[in-house]
Design a protein around this motif. Structure first.
Motif, short mmCIF file in Angstrom:
data_model
loop_
_atom_site.label_atom_id
_atom_site.label_comp_id
_atom_site.label_asym_id
_atom_site.label_seq_id
_atom_site.Cartn_x
_atom_site.Cartn_y
_atom_site.Cartn_z
N PRO A 47 37.33 46.49 41.69
CA PRO A 47 37.04 45.14 42.16
C PRO A 47 38.31 44.46 42.67
N ALA A 48 38.13 43.37 43.38
CA ALA A 48 39.28 42.59 43.83
C ALA A 48 39.94 41.88 42.65
N LEU A 49 39.12 41.46 41.68
CA LEU A 49 39.66 40.71 40.55
C LEU A 49 38.65 40.69 39.41
N VAL A 50 39.12 40.91 38.19
CA VAL A 50 38.29 40.76 36.99
C VAL A 50 38.86 39.61 36.18
N ARG A 51 38.03 38.60 35.95
CA ARG A 51 38.45 37.45 35.16
C ARG A 51 37.68 37.43 33.85
N GLU A 52 37.97 36.45 33.01
CA GLU A 52 37.35 36.41 31.68
C GLU A 52 35.82 36.30 31.76
N ASN A 53 35.33 35.51 32.72
CA ASN A 53 33.90 35.23 32.76
C ASN A 53 33.18 35.79 33.98
N ASP A 54 33.90 36.47 34.87
CA ASP A 54 33.22 37.00 36.06
C ASP A 54 34.02 38.14 36.68
N ILE A 56 34.99 39.65 40.59
CA ILE A 56 34.96 39.49 42.03
C ILE A 56 35.04 40.89 42.62
N ALA A 57 33.86 41.42 42.96
CA ALA A 57 33.80 42.78 43.50
C ALA A 57 34.57 42.86 44.81
N THR A 58 34.39 41.85 45.63
CA THR A 58 35.12 41.70 46.89
C THR A 58 35.19 40.22 47.20
N PRO A 63 31.54 35.52 43.16
CA PRO A 63 31.76 36.18 41.87
C PRO A 63 30.44 36.51 41.19
N ILE A 64 30.48 37.54 40.33
CA ILE A 64 29.33 37.92 39.52
C ILE A 64 29.68 37.67 38.05
N PRO A 65 28.94 36.82 37.34
CA PRO A 65 27.83 35.98 37.80
C PRO A 65 28.35 34.63 38.31
N SER A 66 27.55 33.95 39.11
CA SER A 66 27.86 32.60 39.58
C SER A 66 26.64 32.04 40.28
N GLU A 247 52.57 45.54 47.86
CA GLU A 247 53.88 45.00 47.49
C GLU A 247 53.83 43.47 47.36
N LEU A 248 53.04 42.84 48.22
CA LEU A 248 52.92 41.38 48.18
C LEU A 248 52.05 40.91 47.02
N GLY A 249 51.17 41.79 46.53
CA GLY A 249 50.36 41.45 45.37
C GLY A 249 49.09 40.70 45.67
N VAL A 250 48.57 40.83 46.90
CA VAL A 250 47.31 40.15 47.23
C VAL A 250 46.15 40.81 46.48
N HIS A 251 45.01 40.14 46.47
CA HIS A 251 43.85 40.65 45.74
C HIS A 251 43.01 41.62 46.58
N GLU A 252 43.05 41.44 47.89
CA GLU A 252 42.27 42.32 48.75
C GLU A 252 42.97 42.46 50.10
#
Length: 363
Positions: A47-54, A56-58, A63-66, A247-252
């Motif tokens: 995924p692009a990002l995994v957070r505590e409550n959701d 972000i697949a892309t 976000p899932i869920p939202s 290198e820049l650390g972007v999410h996607e």
């Protein structure tokens, strides 16, 4: 387990431990094909990002869920029964821009929609079911009311994306974007080579400013996508750009097929296969940003979105299937977005599944 949708005909759950969507009810069989595609991506790709409550697949989906993702699923149910709605509505909000790109679609002309006119478009888009609002062209950050426009979008209904070339972003503006509730900031970089990027942008120093904008946005806590457009002969640059994005650390890292101006610029099928192979390899490899490719997303996964799941509103209010299709179906300054969408759908131009971009087929 999280309950995402519950209606008389359709229930959709998300099993967070398995990263799996499940559909039940009378409409379940109709939405199962899209559920299968989403589940496959969740299982096979990072995924692009995994957070505590959701999750972000892309960054191109909520976000899932939202609330916005729930609306996306309900919209897919409508697609399944032949009643598609514009899930993504992109809006050109200004002609102002510090760049002088040759590929700019709005460099000629004058005037732009007012704050109230754009808010009216947002209201109509949300009423129709939109779950993704994207502000674009030329550089939205140059609009003084952009933070108000972002804030105006009901975040329980839609996420907000914003494109910028990155010339004007300061920490103060990045913080303001964050406070306004921006979901994803997209910053375009066309080459790792500063001179090559500056040549595209038509402005010396544009590369350095774009890189600094990415760093500032990340420091402000924004979700950041580094995006690029490629044409034939440039596919071999993608891996180097991906390493730069890492290198820049972007999410996607987002790659779009550019619109060719000559036959030589048109991406070949062999080049598309190279992009798809990169997409699968990178997204199945842990670490680094997620890799988005329009070649896959709007190819074999969803097909062309224009006029099917996407509608574009030009800076002058003209409504088109996407930014790259020239035919307008009227203006939101004269008719409602809903009526214009109906006219677009009645045209018969967007009825079939299209696995390639119509705007690419110029020659």
């Amino acid at each position: 387990m999280t309950l995402l949708v519950k209606t008389a005909a359709l229930t959709i759950d998300f099993k967070e431990d398995q990263k799996k969507l499940e559909a039940h009810g009378a409409l379940a069989l109709m939405v199962q094909p899209i559920m299968n595609k989403m589940n496959q991506r969740l299982i096979e790709e990072k995924p692009a990002l995994v957070r505590e409550n959701d999750i972000i697949a892309t960054t191109w989906l909520p976000p899932i869920p939202s609330g916005p993702f729930k609306r996306l699923l309900l919209n897919e149910a409508k697609v399944a029964i032949g009643r598609p709605v514009p899930q993504t509505v992109s809006i050109e909000v200004t002609r102002e821009c510090g760049c002088r790109c040759d590929h700019c679609l709005i460099k000629e002309g004058e005037g732009q929609m007012s704050t109230d006119e754009i808010k009216k478009v947002i209201d109509q888009a949300l009423e129709m079911g939109a779950c993704i609002i994207t502000f674009t062209e030329g550089d939205p950050i140059l609009r003084e009311d952009i933070f108000d426009l972002i804030r105006y979008v009901d975040k329980e209904k839609a996420v907000v994306n914003l494109f910028t070339p990155g010339l004007e972003l300061t920490m103060e503006k990045a913080d303001a974007l964050k406070d306004a509730g921006l979901y994803n900031l997209l910053i375009g970089i066309y080459s790792r080579d500063p001179l090559a990027h500056d040549l595209v942008r038509g402005v010396p120093g544009a590369h350095a400013k774009a890189v600094e904008a990415i760093k500032v946005a990340l420091e402000a806590g924004l979700i950041v996508t580094m995006s690029t457009h490629i044409k034939s002969g440039q596919v071999d640059q993608i891996e180097d750009l991906y390493r730069f994005a890492s290198e820049l650390g972007v999410h996607e890292f987002s790659v779009w097929e550019g619109i060719p101006k000559t036959p030589e610029e048109q991406i070949t099928q062999i080049e598309r296969e190279k992009i798809l192979n990169l997409y699968r390899r990178i997204n199945s490899t842990p670490g680094g940003p997620r890799f988005f490719a329009s070649t896959y997303f709007e190819g074999e996964m969803m097909g062309c979105m224009a006029g099917r799941r996407w509608v574009h509103v030009g800076v002058d209010g003209a409504v088109r299937g996407c930014p790259y299709l020239k035919e307008s179906y009227g203006s939101v300054l004269e008719r409602s977005l809903k009526d214009l969408w109906k006219g677009m759908r009645r045209s018969g131009q967007f009825n079939d599944f299209e696995c390639s971009c119509p705007a690419q087929e110029l020659f």
